[in-house]
Enzyme design. Structure first.
Site, PDB file in Angstrom:
ATOM      1  N   TYR A  66      27.112  64.489  47.101  1.00  8.09           N
ATOM      2  CA  TYR A  66      28.512  64.039  47.121  1.00  8.09           C
ATOM      3  C   TYR A  66      28.717  62.821  46.220  1.00  8.09           C
ATOM      4  CZ  TYR A  66      32.985  62.496  49.123  1.00  8.09           C
ATOM      5  OH  TYR A  66      34.290  62.103  49.311  1.00  8.09           O
ATOM      6  N   LYS A 116      31.209  62.385  42.883  1.00  4.73           N
ATOM      7  CA  LYS A 116      32.294  61.409  42.855  1.00  4.73           C
ATOM      8  C   LYS A 116      32.122  60.390  41.734  1.00  4.73           C
ATOM      9  CE  LYS A 116      34.807  63.172  46.054  1.00  4.73           C
ATOM     10  NZ  LYS A 116      36.100  63.798  45.695  1.00  4.73           N
TER      11      LYS A 116
END
Length: 247
Positions: free
Chosen positions: A155, A159
């Site tokens: 993740y 990002k």
């Protein structure tokens, strides 16, 4: 601060931050596309909420990781409203595990949605945004992309990847007067945060100088500003809305 007549596609907008963004843009006169993958009932609730506030909205199902579905969504939107002026790449998923336990499938799934989905939607809408009067690309990142986070290697990587992507697209849009910016929220009171154990939340709060988690409205207000003409001289930026957390 009107958005009258502007067509805004907000991915993953059936709940959470995406829902807040969609409802706020709709309340300001935008034509809003409420995109969802599986939460059909929730998406229709957002549509109804926008219409109750005097706005106009449609719901469109599409998995942003699937280019065919994204292109079909684009056709539906342009049939309803014409070209897209504002794209908010909000859809994202998490598959959290310590790296030693993370499989290639765990890695790939998050990449396919959080980065692949951004590519698919931006690629499909790029010419509309470039040709629009002050078109807007807004990518929703995270403070996790700035700081890293235990158990979120996949993740966090997606990002942080949005920072370089946003900056590059900003350069490629600049000649036409359209912009690309990245909003990086801190820890927000959504269903995702609700699932975090209390002891972990207490540790996070200790790192936030403002000593509170963000409300959805804190993030929405910045996204709405970036979507409007008042932000026309700002592009290629990463806007950290995180209560003062360092990165």
């Amino acid at each position: 601060m009107s958005m009258d007549g502007r067509t805004c596609l907000v991915t993953g907008s059936s709940k959470g931050i995406g829902r807040g963004i969609a409802e706020d843009l709709g309340s300001r006169g935008a034509n809003v596309v409420v995109n969802y993958r599986s939460s059909e009932a929730a998406a229709h609730e957002v549509k109804d909420s926008i219409e109750d506030s005097g706005g106009d909205a449609i719901t469109v199902q599409a998995d942003v990781a699937n280019m065919d579905e994204v292109e079909a969504m684009y056709d539906t939107v342009t049939d309803a409203y014409g070209n897209i002026d504002v794209l908010v790449n909000n859809a994202g998923i998490t598959v959290d595990k310590k790296f030693e336990n993370m499989t290639r499938e765990d890695w790939d799934r998050v990449m396919q949605v959080n980065l692949g989905g951004v590519f698919n939607c931006t690629k499909t809408c790029f010419e509309d945004i470039r040709q629009a009067h002050e078109g807007r690309l807004i990518n929703i990142s995270s403070v996790v992309g700035q700081q890293g986070n235990y158990g979120q290697a996949n993740y966090a990587t997606t990002k942080s990847g949005l920072f370089g992507f946003t900056r590059t697209i900003a350069l490629e849009l600049a000649h036409e007067g359209s912009t690309a910016n990245c909003v990086a929220p801190g820890f927000v009171k959504t269903d995702m945060l609700a699932d975090v154990p209390d002891r972990v939340k207490e540790g996070i709060l200790e790192r936030i100088p403002l000593d509170r988690f963000a409300e959805v409205e804190d993030i929405v207000s910045m996204v709405t500003f970036v979507a409007q003409e008042q932000s026309s001289y700002m592009t290629g930026q990463v806007l950290g809305i995180n209560g003062g957390m360092e990165w």
